[in-house]
Write a protein that holds these residues in place. Structure first.
Motif, PDB file in Angstrom:
ATOM      1  N   MET A   1      29.292  27.722  31.374  1.00 59.32           N
ATOM      2  CA  MET A   1      30.673  27.410  31.038  1.00 59.32           C
ATOM      3  C   MET A   1      31.418  28.672  30.598  1.00 59.32           C
ATOM      4  SD  MET A   1      32.099  24.585  28.340  1.00 59.32           S
ATOM      5  CE  MET A   1      33.850  24.263  28.151  1.00 59.32           C
ATOM      6  N   LYS A   2      32.589  28.892  31.170  1.00 61.46           N
ATOM      7  CA  LYS A   2      33.339  30.098  30.857  1.00 61.46           C
ATOM      8  C   LYS A   2      33.883  30.061  29.433  1.00 61.46           C
ATOM      9  CE  LYS A   2      34.814  31.441  35.504  1.00 61.46           C
ATOM     10  NZ  LYS A   2      35.986  31.820  36.340  1.00 61.46           N
ATOM     11  N   LYS A   3      33.917  31.230  28.785  1.00 62.53           N
ATOM     12  CA  LYS A   3      34.467  31.350  27.448  1.00 62.53           C
ATOM     13  C   LYS A   3      35.939  31.728  27.516  1.00 62.53           C
ATOM     14  CE  LYS A   3      30.185  32.828  25.162  1.00 62.53           C
ATOM     15  NZ  LYS A   3      29.570  33.898  24.333  1.00 62.53           N
ATOM     16  N   ASN A   4      36.674  31.308  26.489  1.00 67.57           N
ATOM     17  CA  ASN A   4      38.072  31.705  26.360  1.00 67.57           C
ATOM     18  C   ASN A   4      38.146  32.956  25.485  1.00 67.57           C
ATOM     19  OD1 ASN A   4      39.047  29.410  27.804  1.00 67.57           O
ATOM     20  ND2 ASN A   4      38.857  28.178  25.952  1.00 67.57           N
ATOM     21  N   ILE A   5      38.507  34.077  26.094  1.00 70.49           N
ATOM     22  CA  ILE A   5      38.564  35.357  25.381  1.00 70.49           C
ATOM     23  C   ILE A   5      40.022  35.798  25.289  1.00 70.49           C
ATOM     24  CG2 ILE A   5      37.764  37.726  25.272  1.00 70.49           C
ATOM     25  CD1 ILE A   5      35.486  35.708  25.182  1.00 70.49           C
ATOM     26  N   LEU A   6      40.509  35.983  24.071  1.00 71.25           N
ATOM     27  CA  LEU A   6      41.882  36.433  23.848  1.00 71.25           C
ATOM     28  C   LEU A   6      41.875  37.906  23.467  1.00 71.25           C
ATOM     29  CD1 LEU A   6      44.930  35.971  23.424  1.00 71.25           C
ATOM     30  CD2 LEU A   6      44.400  35.185  21.104  1.00 71.25           C
ATOM     31  N   ILE A   7      42.593  38.708  24.248  1.00 67.50           N
ATOM     32  CA  ILE A   7      42.707  40.136  23.980  1.00 67.50           C
ATOM     33  C   ILE A   7      44.153  40.435  23.599  1.00 67.50           C
ATOM     34  CG2 ILE A   7      42.386  42.467  24.862  1.00 67.50           C
ATOM     35  CD1 ILE A   7      40.443  41.335  26.927  1.00 67.50           C
ATOM     36  N   ILE A   8      44.351  40.896  22.384  1.00 67.67           N
ATOM     37  CA  ILE A   8      45.679  41.286  21.927  1.00 67.67           C
ATOM     38  C   ILE A   8      45.890  42.749  22.295  1.00 67.67           C
ATOM     39  CG2 ILE A   8      47.252  41.416  19.956  1.00 67.67           C
ATOM     40  CD1 ILE A   8      46.270  38.593  20.481  1.00 67.67           C
ATOM     41  N   GLY A   9      46.918  43.014  23.091  1.00 67.22           N
ATOM     42  CA  GLY A   9      47.160  44.371  23.553  1.00 67.22           C
ATOM     43  C   GLY A   9      46.217  44.777  24.664  1.00 67.22           C
ATOM     44  N   GLY A  10      46.048  43.919  25.652  1.00 66.91           N
ATOM     45  CA  GLY A  10      45.050  44.165  26.691  1.00 66.91           C
ATOM     46  C   GLY A  10      45.600  44.586  28.037  1.00 66.91           C
ATOM     47  N   SER A  11      46.806  45.136  28.068  1.00 71.37           N
ATOM     48  CA  SER A  11      47.398  45.501  29.358  1.00 71.37           C
ATOM     49  C   SER A  11      47.221  46.976  29.703  1.00 71.37           C
ATOM     50  CB  SER A  11      48.891  45.157  29.371  1.00 71.37           C
ATOM     51  OG  SER A  11      49.581  45.866  28.351  1.00 71.37           O
ATOM     52  N   GLY A  12      46.549  47.734  28.846  1.00 75.01           N
ATOM     53  CA  GLY A  12      46.317  49.142  29.119  1.00 75.01           C
ATOM     54  C   GLY A  12      45.173  49.677  28.285  1.00 75.01           C
ATOM     55  N   GLY A  13      44.704  50.875  28.621  1.00 78.89           N
ATOM     56  CA  GLY A  13      43.682  51.545  27.833  1.00 78.89           C
ATOM     57  C   GLY A  13      42.403  50.745  27.677  1.00 78.89           C
ATOM     58  N   ILE A  14      41.869  50.728  26.474  1.00 74.71           N
ATOM     59  CA  ILE A  14      40.603  50.053  26.188  1.00 74.71           C
ATOM     60  C   ILE A  14      40.711  48.556  26.431  1.00 74.71           C
ATOM     61  CG2 ILE A  14      39.006  49.429  24.326  1.00 74.71           C
ATOM     62  CD1 ILE A  14      39.537  52.253  23.161  1.00 74.71           C
ATOM     63  N   GLY A  15      41.827  47.949  26.024  1.00 74.44           N
ATOM     64  CA  GLY A  15      41.999  46.509  26.221  1.00 74.44           C
ATOM     65  C   GLY A  15      41.936  46.115  27.675  1.00 74.44           C
ATOM     66  N   LEU A  16      42.563  46.911  28.530  1.00 68.93           N
ATOM     67  CA  LEU A  16      42.540  46.628  29.968  1.00 68.93           C
ATOM     68  C   LEU A  16      41.132  46.752  30.519  1.00 68.93           C
ATOM     69  CD1 LEU A  16      43.982  46.063  32.636  1.00 68.93           C
ATOM     70  CD2 LEU A  16      44.440  48.521  32.820  1.00 68.93           C
ATOM     71  N   GLU A  17      40.387  47.747  30.067  1.00 71.36           N
ATOM     72  CA  GLU A  17      39.016  47.929  30.544  1.00 71.36           C
ATOM     73  C   GLU A  17      38.133  46.759  30.105  1.00 71.36           C
ATOM     74  OE1 GLU A  17      36.568  49.729  33.051  1.00 71.36           O
ATOM     75  OE2 GLU A  17      38.553  50.549  32.565  1.00 71.36           O
ATOM     76  N   ILE A  18      38.356  46.257  28.897  1.00 72.34           N
ATOM     77  CA  ILE A  18      37.620  45.074  28.443  1.00 72.34           C
ATOM     78  C   ILE A  18      37.950  43.881  29.325  1.00 72.34           C
ATOM     79  CG2 ILE A  18      37.319  43.446  26.530  1.00 72.34           C
ATOM     80  CD1 ILE A  18      37.909  45.789  24.627  1.00 72.34           C
ATOM     81  N   ALA A  19      39.225  43.717  29.631  1.00 70.80           N
ATOM     82  CA  ALA A  19      39.647  42.605  30.494  1.00 70.80           C
ATOM     83  C   ALA A  19      38.994  42.695  31.870  1.00 70.80           C
ATOM     84  CB  ALA A  19      41.163  42.601  30.622  1.00 70.80           C
ATOM     85  N   LYS A  20      38.903  43.894  32.424  1.00 73.28           N
ATOM     86  CA  LYS A  20      38.287  44.074  33.745  1.00 73.28           C
ATOM     87  C   LYS A  20      36.827  43.641  33.733  1.00 73.28           C
ATOM     88  CE  LYS A  20      41.144  47.983  35.294  1.00 73.28           C
ATOM     89  NZ  LYS A  20      41.133  49.433  35.621  1.00 73.28           N
ATOM     90  N   ILE A  21      36.123  43.983  32.663  1.00 73.80           N
ATOM     91  CA  ILE A  21      34.704  43.641  32.575  1.00 73.80           C
ATOM     92  C   ILE A  21      34.494  42.143  32.371  1.00 73.80           C
ATOM     93  CG2 ILE A  21      32.644  43.889  31.124  1.00 73.80           C
ATOM     94  CD1 ILE A  21      33.397  46.787  30.671  1.00 73.80           C
ATOM     95  N   LEU A  22      35.365  41.532  31.561  1.00 74.39           N
ATOM     96  CA  LEU A  22      35.156  40.135  31.174  1.00 74.39           C
ATOM     97  C   LEU A  22      35.757  39.118  32.138  1.00 74.39           C
ATOM     98  CD1 LEU A  22      35.810  40.340  27.320  1.00 74.39           C
ATOM     99  CD2 LEU A  22      33.606  40.330  28.501  1.00 74.39           C
TER     100      LEU A  22
END
Length: 232
Positions: free
Chosen positions: A1-22
């Motif tokens: 079952m997929k998890k709901n992951i909320l990233i605050i400030g995830g449109s660039g830099g480290i946040g974006l890289e986290i989003a790409k992986i997850l």
């Protein structure tokens, strides 16, 4: 079952890289001021400014399995040149806005099964560095808050902090604006290179996974060895 992951400030830099992986294996939700480079990712997006907006106003899932708070700053100046307003700005962005986000999300976090929260500090909290007084003060507040929060809400949710050294992201652009600067910055680290956004994102992925299920209240240095090794 997929998890709901909320990233605050995830449109660039480290946040974006986290989003790409997850994103491939999870329901990733990005809340940030701009959509940035999210077009190619399968994520949900909400326009959100941590300094102005209320997280409670966003249409979020009832349960949040992971929270990553990315907003931060690099304001490196001599202490004598810093006005009190600079310290207030650092605290508002890095710390007080984080507190408001976490408080607003408590009902969603309590609905999840042992969710993980990730905040960001800096190597400069542990290793005193000149010109870092304002940012180190704000990030130090985050470390203390994270440990106390982790203690108060265990075992309901886990809280951990990543403390990077200089990382090659747009936020650090001025510090890495020439090959000479990049070389000098890399040479300061025992591992002889500057960190990448993926280095930090890999740690975030681990802390949000079941592989770190017995970890909470930790501040983890992902810093090329700078905080703990003396190579002189």
């Amino acid at each position: 079952m997929k998890k709901n992951i909320l990233i605050i400030g995830g449109s660039g830099g480290i946040g974006l890289e986290i989003a790409k992986i997850l994103a491939p294996e999870n329901n990733v939700i990005i809340a940030s001021r701009s959509k940035g480079n999210l077009e190619e990712l399968d994520v949900a997006y909400h326009s959100f400014d941590v300094l102005k907006d209320d997280i409670k106003d966003l249409d979020l899932p009832d349960s949040i399995d992971g929270l990553v708070y990315c907003p931060g700053s690099i304001n490196l100046k001599p202490f004598k040149m810093l006005k009190i307003e600079a310290f207030e700005e650092e605290m508002n962005l890095n710390f007080f806005s984080l507190v408001k986000v976490v408080q607003g999300l408590l009902p969603h976090l309590k609905n999840a099964d042992s969710p993980g929260l990730i905040f960001f500090s800096t190597v400069a909290v542990q290793k005193g560095m000149p010109f870092h007084t304002s940012v180190a003060a704000a990030k130090g507040a985050i470390e203390g808050f994270a440990r106390s929060l982790a203690a108060e809400y265990a075992p309901t949710f886990r809280v951990n902090v990543i403390a990077p050294s200089l990382t090659d992201t747009p936020l650090a652009g001025k510090l890495l604006s020439s090959e000479d600067k990049r070389t000098k910055m890399a040479e300061r680290h025992p591992l002889q290179r500057i960190g990448s956004a993926k280095d930090i994102a890999n740690m975030a992925e681990f802390l949000l996974s079941s592989k770190s299920s017995w970890m909470t209240g930790q501040v983890l240095g992902v810093d090329g060895g700078l905080s703990s090794l003396n190579m002189n």
